[in-house]
Design an enzyme around this catalytic site. Structure first.
Site, PDB file in Angstrom:
ATOM      1  N   ARG A 160     -10.163   3.733  56.672  1.00 49.83           N
ATOM      2  CA  ARG A 160      -8.772   3.324  56.921  1.00 49.83           C
ATOM      3  C   ARG A 160      -8.711   1.948  57.549  1.00 49.83           C
ATOM      4  O   ARG A 160      -7.908   1.102  57.152  1.00 49.83           O
ATOM      5  CB  ARG A 160      -8.086   4.330  57.855  1.00 49.83           C
ATOM      6  CG  ARG A 160      -7.574   5.556  57.150  1.00 49.83           C
ATOM      7  CD  ARG A 160      -7.120   6.610  58.124  1.00 49.83           C
ATOM      8  NE  ARG A 160      -6.059   6.136  59.002  1.00 49.83           N
ATOM      9  CZ  ARG A 160      -5.652   6.791  60.089  1.00 49.83           C
ATOM     10  NH1 ARG A 160      -6.240   7.923  60.437  1.00 49.83           N
ATOM     11  NH2 ARG A 160      -4.688   6.313  60.818  1.00 49.83           N
ATOM     12  N   GLU A 187     -57.361   9.418  43.340  1.00 53.31           N
ATOM     13  CA  GLU A 187     -56.810   9.125  44.671  1.00 53.31           C
ATOM     14  C   GLU A 187     -57.950   8.602  45.546  1.00 53.31           C
ATOM     15  O   GLU A 187     -58.976   9.262  45.683  1.00 53.31           O
ATOM     16  CB  GLU A 187     -56.200  10.402  45.267  1.00 53.31           C
ATOM     17  CG  GLU A 187     -55.930  10.360  46.763  1.00 53.31           C
ATOM     18  CD  GLU A 187     -55.028   9.198  47.207  1.00 53.31           C
ATOM     19  OE1 GLU A 187     -54.013   8.938  46.529  1.00 53.31           O
ATOM     20  OE2 GLU A 187     -55.361   8.554  48.234  1.00 53.31           O
ATOM     21  N   ALA A 247     -46.887  10.977  46.231  1.00 53.13           N
ATOM     22  CA  ALA A 247     -45.601  11.449  45.705  1.00 53.13           C
ATOM     23  C   ALA A 247     -45.378  11.087  44.241  1.00 53.13           C
ATOM     24  O   ALA A 247     -45.198  11.972  43.390  1.00 53.13           O
ATOM     25  CB  ALA A 247     -44.454  10.901  46.570  1.00 53.13           C
ATOM     26  N   ARG A 304     -45.625  20.192  33.094  1.00 57.05           N
ATOM     27  CA  ARG A 304     -44.616  21.199  32.794  1.00 57.05           C
ATOM     28  C   ARG A 304     -44.142  21.093  31.337  1.00 57.05           C
ATOM     29  O   ARG A 304     -43.822  22.078  30.691  1.00 57.05           O
ATOM     30  CB  ARG A 304     -43.411  21.010  33.735  1.00 57.05           C
ATOM     31  CG  ARG A 304     -43.182  22.171  34.690  1.00 57.05           C
ATOM     32  CD  ARG A 304     -42.136  21.822  35.749  1.00 57.05           C
ATOM     33  NE  ARG A 304     -42.776  21.596  37.033  1.00 57.05           N
ATOM     34  CZ  ARG A 304     -42.552  20.590  37.862  1.00 57.05           C
ATOM     35  NH1 ARG A 304     -41.670  19.649  37.553  1.00 57.05           N
ATOM     36  NH2 ARG A 304     -43.197  20.504  38.997  1.00 57.05           N
ATOM     37  N   TYR A 334     -13.696  19.637  56.755  1.00 57.28           N
ATOM     38  CA  TYR A 334     -13.189  19.562  58.124  1.00 57.28           C
ATOM     39  C   TYR A 334     -13.076  20.940  58.744  1.00 57.28           C
ATOM     40  O   TYR A 334     -12.482  21.849  58.174  1.00 57.28           O
ATOM     41  CB  TYR A 334     -11.806  18.892  58.185  1.00 57.28           C
ATOM     42  CG  TYR A 334     -11.115  19.210  59.490  1.00 57.28           C
ATOM     43  CD1 TYR A 334     -11.681  18.781  60.689  1.00 57.28           C
ATOM     44  CD2 TYR A 334      -9.975  19.995  59.539  1.00 57.28           C
ATOM     45  CE1 TYR A 334     -11.103  19.114  61.902  1.00 57.28           C
ATOM     46  CE2 TYR A 334      -9.383  20.335  60.753  1.00 57.28           C
ATOM     47  CZ  TYR A 334      -9.958  19.902  61.933  1.00 57.28           C
ATOM     48  OH  TYR A 334      -9.411  20.244  63.132  1.00 57.28           O
ATOM     49  N   ASN A 379     -40.586  10.153  44.912  1.00 55.88           N
ATOM     50  CA  ASN A 379     -40.540  11.446  44.239  1.00 55.88           C
ATOM     51  C   ASN A 379     -39.673  11.400  42.984  1.00 55.88           C
ATOM     52  O   ASN A 379     -40.021  11.964  41.953  1.00 55.88           O
ATOM     53  CB  ASN A 379     -40.020  12.521  45.195  1.00 55.88           C
ATOM     54  CG  ASN A 379     -41.135  13.135  46.016  1.00 55.88           C
ATOM     55  OD1 ASN A 379     -41.856  13.991  45.539  1.00 55.88           O
ATOM     56  ND2 ASN A 379     -41.313  12.662  47.235  1.00 55.88           N
ATOM     57  N   CYS A 437     -43.957  10.212  55.684  1.00 59.43           N
ATOM     58  CA  CYS A 437     -42.814  10.114  56.599  1.00 59.43           C
ATOM     59  C   CYS A 437     -42.924  11.112  57.741  1.00 59.43           C
ATOM     60  O   CYS A 437     -42.234  10.985  58.752  1.00 59.43           O
ATOM     61  CB  CYS A 437     -41.510  10.384  55.866  1.00 59.43           C
ATOM     62  SG  CYS A 437     -41.575  10.058  54.111  1.00 59.43           S
ATOM     63  N   SER A 460     -50.522  14.318  47.755  1.00 60.17           N
ATOM     64  CA  SER A 460     -49.148  14.836  47.872  1.00 60.17           C
ATOM     65  C   SER A 460     -48.756  15.221  49.283  1.00 60.17           C
ATOM     66  O   SER A 460     -48.396  16.355  49.555  1.00 60.17           O
ATOM     67  CB  SER A 460     -48.967  16.080  46.980  1.00 60.17           C
ATOM     68  OG  SER A 460     -49.181  15.742  45.650  1.00 60.17           O
TER      69      SER A 460
END
Lengths: 463, 463
Positions: A454, A38, A14, A25, A438, A317, A48, A44
């Protein structure tokens, strides 16, 4: 013709590949050469996602891969697979790498990105390295585990296969679910007195109760002493101080630690967890042209004010993007984390953000702590599910310190409300006025997080 | 023996009864007498739940009732049903009420709460008041509609029943879904060129496309001119400028306006929408002892800085709590709203918060606007669904101005992330660093809201 500058990335997952892609870029090949190393066989990918691949929910390994080495290369990143960085020479601005054939050579850099990730914790117990004991940190690990499960299948066997998972943290409970889905008898052994030590004990207890009704045997206070093997050297049981648990497969879910041996040997600054220390731009502290991010660094916890090791793909990332932007001549910083995490085990959703009670106390905070029970949708709406929300607020100031959630469908992602409030430094009193979405299919008229706010605000007022 | 003070509440729903209950919690009957008048037959019910009761999702009317008149009375609130307030005498501190028998009398107050709610918009068209034309604003309305549907059922009928819904806002699309679930042929007629005018046209178009694949005929630009009735005076068709739509039942979903005739006649201050104007404590402006909240007031939009009529149960409940706390001797304020709303039509989730493009332009804001498409879970995770997120950020400052979401399961409540960010005045650049909950079953590694924030931040930088 050589490019004006050379960026070398160590680690093709990542952080490393996001950094490479983002830098590319911003700068073309004539300005910036990008080489990445690597040591594994995949680039990549979503680590998870491994539990869901093992469970069968994700049928194809390759769907966990966001971008293959070929795709990276076609985007102008010279990614070299199964190539390990074995030495870092900071003064000489070079890295010694070993290619798949075992040949070593030095590679110079102008900008270096350390994205070496983390390695699973493996306590030095007898049998821990036996066949049949698996980690699930890398795609290679996952492939090895699945290959072994294939071999296990003996048609006509007269009893269910047994999986023992050591550790009841995120990976542990996700792997427990995976084996339940595969039809295994599943036992989870956890050293602590609760599963999910990322929650306070009272919330962990809710997880434990739920797991007990899920066909997952969860043994707490279980100190593993040995993995017992058969004559072929294959794991057959996990032994604790009190009992022995037969196993056809053993999975280790004991967490990870930063993979920073290379950086340590090169004299780079490490924190208490062993993670690299960086500045806000993700530059390694004291270094002009060495950057680090992802599972190998420590990040600032914005609530506690302390550095922390938080190995999560979402941070990795972000770090990659930030490093790539900075190397590419842009500007980006990573302010820190608030400690958000979400997971599920079967249909139970578990989330937290901010500080636990013990974490808050450890940094000198006094706080009010409340727990509420509500529902994820309007109480009368079909499919409404229970949700427990725990909320911590600072004494006097009323500042939100943390939220923990245990509930069913649609419970977990509500933690984001609290995560944003933590970033913003809101008080729980302020939170009571939050204009949250809501409608009966989505929430009770008082969202559970508002109910907790609250109650927390009232507790702060009561002093 | 008379109490020291007398609180009179007009309107027995969310605001009124929350105010009564909260005041009662803080002050006993010897300190504060509480009398409430409700002109309808039900107290404290979820009007937002009516579409799901009509659809059959909620089988029992009474499950929409949070607290019955008897429960209120047992808690020490003297709630008088089917009793309408017909005149307010501010100088005399009294209200003239008409009881179910038609008897009128004056009731004095020390503290008055105006919680008169809203009434559905009913354009003065021929046939609009015919039998077979229904609003769905009150539980009485819902009961009347359901009773009429019962009568409609003729066993052995050879064609499907037809429902025409006038208006494609929240109530309109929810009622469309309700009739689809009941097996009706459903036509929605909308005057505007898009459904959901609470969204920008490009996002409304996504809703329109989705509705077309849902067995809901949605006709845009449809100006209703008449409800055609049969000899018995029952609605049989809805006529527009262009066509005629046969109907067994017609539902009006044209929005509501504040029910403030009583307040207007008493000379209390009203805003442009006709809603009462209050201060931050929900006291009617210029009045010491008259309070108002819920669907009959205007609230401050914190993003536009303008007052607005936002009839939503979640605000009404908050207002009630705040008024009750203040009358009870406590302290609470309502800072305003950010314009959050969420809804669904079948499996399409629709949400928005902050300002639309036209709303932002109308208050003099210049902004960047981006739309992204992503998924609600990791792309490889089973059950992942599409989600579109639109984000507006102020030119130069980069401050978040609004978010709109159209997607499937798990899309809608993500609007809460943006709602909290709006309350906090965050920039989209700050939002890119938000530590949101990530795990494959819950989100892609970049939450769709973060992807939108990144794109919006880039657009702001590009100027």
């Amino acid at each position: 013709m050589a490019a004006a500058e050379r960026m070398v990335v160590i680690g093709g997952d990542a952080t490393g590949m996001s950094a490479a892609a983002q830098a590319r870029r911003l700068k073309g090949p004539e300005e910036l050469e990008i080489v990445a190393f690597e040591r594994g066989s995949f680039s990549s990918y979503s680590a998870c996602g491994i539990p869901y691949w093992v469970s069968g929910d994700v049928p194809e390994r390759d769907s966990l891969i966001a971008r293959s080495p070929e795709e990276h290369r076609s985007l102008g990143v010279d990614l070299r697979m199964r190539t390990e960085a074995v030495e870092l020479d900071v003064a000489g601005q070079r890295v010694r790498v070993r290619d798949p054939e075992g040949t070593e050579r030095w590679e110079g850099y102008d900008q270096l990105v350390l994205a070496t990730g983390a390695v699973p914790v493996r306590p030095p117990l007898p049998g821990i390295d036996a066949e049949g004991v698996y980690g699930v940190q890398t795609l290679d690990d996952g492939q090895e585990l699945l290959d072994s499960l294939e071999r296990l299948v003996e048609p006509g066997g007269d009893s269910r296969r047994r999986a023992v998972v050591v550790g009841a943290g995120y990976i542990g409970v996700e792997m427990a679910e995976a084996f339940v889905k595969r039809g295994y008898e599943v036992t989870v052994l956890e050293k602590a007195e609760q599963p999910m030590s990322t929650l306070d004990p009272d919330m962990g207890k809710l997880v434990h109760e739920a797991m007990c009704s899920m066909d997952i045997e969860t043994v707490l206070g279980a100190a593993v002493t040995e993995i017992r093997t058969d004559e072929q050297g294959r794991a057959r049981a996990v032994v604790t101080e009190d009992a022995e648990y037969p196993a056809d497969v053993v999975v280790l879910g004991l967490g990870v630690r930063p993979a920073t041996a290379l950086a340590r040997e090169a004299g780079l600054p490490l924190g208490a967890s062993g993670g690299l220390l960086t500045d806000l731009a993700m530059r390694v502290r004291g270094q002009e042209n060495i950057w680090a991010g992802g599972d190998c660094v420590e990040v600032l916890n914005l609530v506690s004010g302390r550095p922390q090791h938080v190995p999560l793909g979402t941070h990795a990332n972000k770090h990659g993007q930030i490093i790539g932007a900075n190397i590419g001549g842009g500007y980006a910083t990573f302010p820190g984390v608030v400690g958000t995490a979400v997971s599920k085990v079967c249909d139970l959703e578990i989330a937290r953000t901010g500080l636990l009670e013990a974490q808050a106390a450890a940094v000198g905070l006094r706080f009010a702590s409340v727990v509420i029970e509500s529902t994820t949708r309007a109480g009368y709406y079909p499919g409404t599910q229970p949700i427990h929300v725990k909320m911590l607020a600072e004494h006097r100031s009323g500042r939100l310190l943390g939220v923990q959630i245990v509930g069913r469908e649609n419970a977990g992602k509500r933690v984001d409300i609290a995560a944003v409030a933590l970033h913003a430094g809101m008080t729980v009193e302020q939170m009571t006025a939050l204009d949250l979405g809501y409608a009966p299919p989505f929430s009770p008229v008082w969202d559970p997080v508002l109910i907790a706010a609250r109650k927390a605000a009232a507790a702060v007022r009561a002093g």
